[in-house]
Write a protein that holds these residues in place. Structure first.
Motif, PDB file in Angstrom:
ATOM      1  N   PRO A  76      65.248 -25.498 -16.209  1.00 57.89           N
ATOM      2  CA  PRO A  76      64.911 -25.912 -17.576  1.00 57.89           C
ATOM      3  C   PRO A  76      64.187 -27.034 -17.667  1.00 57.89           C
ATOM      4  N   PRO A  77      63.456 -27.132 -18.786  1.00 56.08           N
ATOM      5  CA  PRO A  77      62.578 -28.421 -18.903  1.00 56.08           C
ATOM      6  C   PRO A  77      63.409 -29.506 -19.082  1.00 56.08           C
ATOM      7  N   ILE A  92      57.878 -41.941 -11.881  1.00 53.65           N
ATOM      8  CA  ILE A  92      58.733 -41.261 -10.938  1.00 53.65           C
ATOM      9  C   ILE A  92      59.265 -40.136 -11.578  1.00 53.65           C
ATOM     10  N   GLY A  93      59.647 -40.223 -12.973  1.00 55.07           N
ATOM     11  CA  GLY A  93      60.239 -39.024 -13.494  1.00 55.07           C
ATOM     12  C   GLY A  93      59.183 -38.029 -13.873  1.00 55.07           C
ATOM     13  N   LEU A  94      58.142 -38.291 -14.297  1.00 57.84           N
ATOM     14  CA  LEU A  94      57.038 -37.485 -14.744  1.00 57.84           C
ATOM     15  C   LEU A  94      56.565 -36.940 -13.311  1.00 57.84           C
ATOM     16  N   ALA A  98      59.777 -34.018 -14.656  1.00 63.86           N
ATOM     17  CA  ALA A  98      60.429 -34.181 -16.155  1.00 63.86           C
ATOM     18  C   ALA A  98      59.095 -33.941 -17.107  1.00 63.86           C
ATOM     19  N   GLU A  99      59.446 -33.333 -18.447  1.00 62.81           N
ATOM     20  CA  GLU A  99      58.483 -32.877 -19.093  1.00 62.81           C
ATOM     21  C   GLU A  99      58.143 -33.919 -20.122  1.00 62.81           C
ATOM     22  N   ASP A 100      59.212 -35.164 -20.440  1.00 63.47           N
ATOM     23  CA  ASP A 100      58.955 -36.001 -21.325  1.00 63.47           C
ATOM     24  C   ASP A 100      60.128 -37.306 -20.782  1.00 63.47           C
ATOM     25  N   TYR A 101      59.901 -38.444 -21.496  1.00 57.62           N
ATOM     26  CA  TYR A 101      60.592 -39.592 -20.936  1.00 57.62           C
ATOM     27  C   TYR A 101      60.667 -40.650 -22.206  1.00 57.62           C
ATOM     28  N   ARG A 121      55.964 -25.829 -25.991  1.00 58.04           N
ATOM     29  CA  ARG A 121      54.975 -25.883 -24.921  1.00 58.04           C
ATOM     30  C   ARG A 121      55.624 -24.775 -23.676  1.00 58.04           C
ATOM     31  N   ARG A 122      56.705 -25.059 -23.583  1.00 56.81           N
ATOM     32  CA  ARG A 122      57.359 -23.916 -22.411  1.00 56.81           C
ATOM     33  C   ARG A 122      57.272 -22.446 -22.849  1.00 56.81           C
ATOM     34  N   GLN A 123      57.262 -22.216 -24.315  1.00 54.71           N
ATOM     35  CA  GLN A 123      57.080 -20.772 -24.876  1.00 54.71           C
ATOM     36  C   GLN A 123      55.502 -20.321 -24.703  1.00 54.71           C
TER      37      GLN A 123
END
Length: 253
Positions: A76-77, A92-94, A98-101, A121-123
């Motif tokens: 999952p995102p 690092i997360g991106l 990760a999709e966002d922070y 966006r995932r759709q």
């Protein structure tokens, strides 16, 4: 979309878990909570969430380590939360998926907006997947290219700068985040020129943006993957200690 969407909130602070969970449920989402990554995996084993809100700073296994363990097909995102909010943690997360922070404390309404953006966006990305042999076909989304607007063309690709769309050679819409599109447009509008990170930030977001230059590296890396071609042509070249250059010829039509 919201009524069928499950959000898993992972945070060691019970108060934050309750606050976010209550707010999201009032806005139509179904939520589950976990106090640490171990509990997160136990929850996921019972039912897969559609998105995970994951805290970075947790005792024991932290959020970044947990994020690495999630990077498998069908993950999952993930939206990361951090009380530290440092550039390094964000980068690092991106970089690891990760999709966002968001920095803590965050406005629940902003988190809600980010969640909806990531899910949309995932759709779109799921709708553009072309199946391999033996897979069940899925829809490839195409649109009338440009609809009369001038296009920036390079090879068989087209960028509609006014319509905020990138079209692959087969006419399919290539899903880009807002940040990725702005960086892509800056590169395509200045072909065969080396652009520094500061110039990319200026062209893409304006001089008053609250930015950090390593985020541009992450966006360029993601754009490269989306522009990957079978012949291995390098459309975006890294110029060491300088920045990036878009190598293709660009024609406005």
């Amino acid at each position: 979309m919201d009524l069928a969407t499950r959000i898993l909130i992972v945070d060691d602070d019970e108060g934050i878990r309750k606050l976010i969970s209550s707010f999201l449920e009032k806005n139509g989402f179904v939520t589950a909570v976990a106090g640490d990554p171990m509990e997160m995996r136990a929850v996921m084993a019972k039912q897969r969430p559609d998105l995970i809100v994951l805290d970075v700073m947790m005792p024991g296994e932290d959020g970044l380590t947990a994020l690495r363990s999630l990077q498998t097909a069908g993950t999952p995102p993930v939206i990361m939360l951090s009380a530290v909010g440092s550039d390094i943690d964000r980068i690092i997360g991106l970089e690891i998926g990760a999709e966002d922070y968001l920095a803590k404390p965050c406005n629940p309404r902003e988190l809600l907006a980010r969640i909806r953006t990531v899910l949309r966006r995932r759709q779109r990305e799921a709708a553009t997947v072309v199946p391999q042999a033996g897979q069940v076909p899925t829809l490839v989304v195409t649109e009338p290219i440009g609809e009369g607007r001038p296009l920036l063309r390079f090879g068989d690709w087209s960028l509609d700068a006014e319509g905020f769309s990138l079209y692959a050679p087969d006419g399919a819409v290539v899903p880009l985040t807002e940040g990725e599109f702005q960086v892509m447009r800056a590169l395509v509008e200045h072909p065969r020129r080396v652009l520094t990170r500061d110039q990319l930030i200026e062209y893409a977001r304006g001089g008053d943006s609250d930015s950090f230059d390593r985020a541009v590296d992450v966006q360029v890396s993601r754009i490269r993957r989306k522009l990957a071609t079978k012949d291995g042509q390098e459309l975006i070249r890294t110029v060491r200690n300088e920045g990036y250059m878009f190598t293709a010829s660009v024609v406005r039509r």
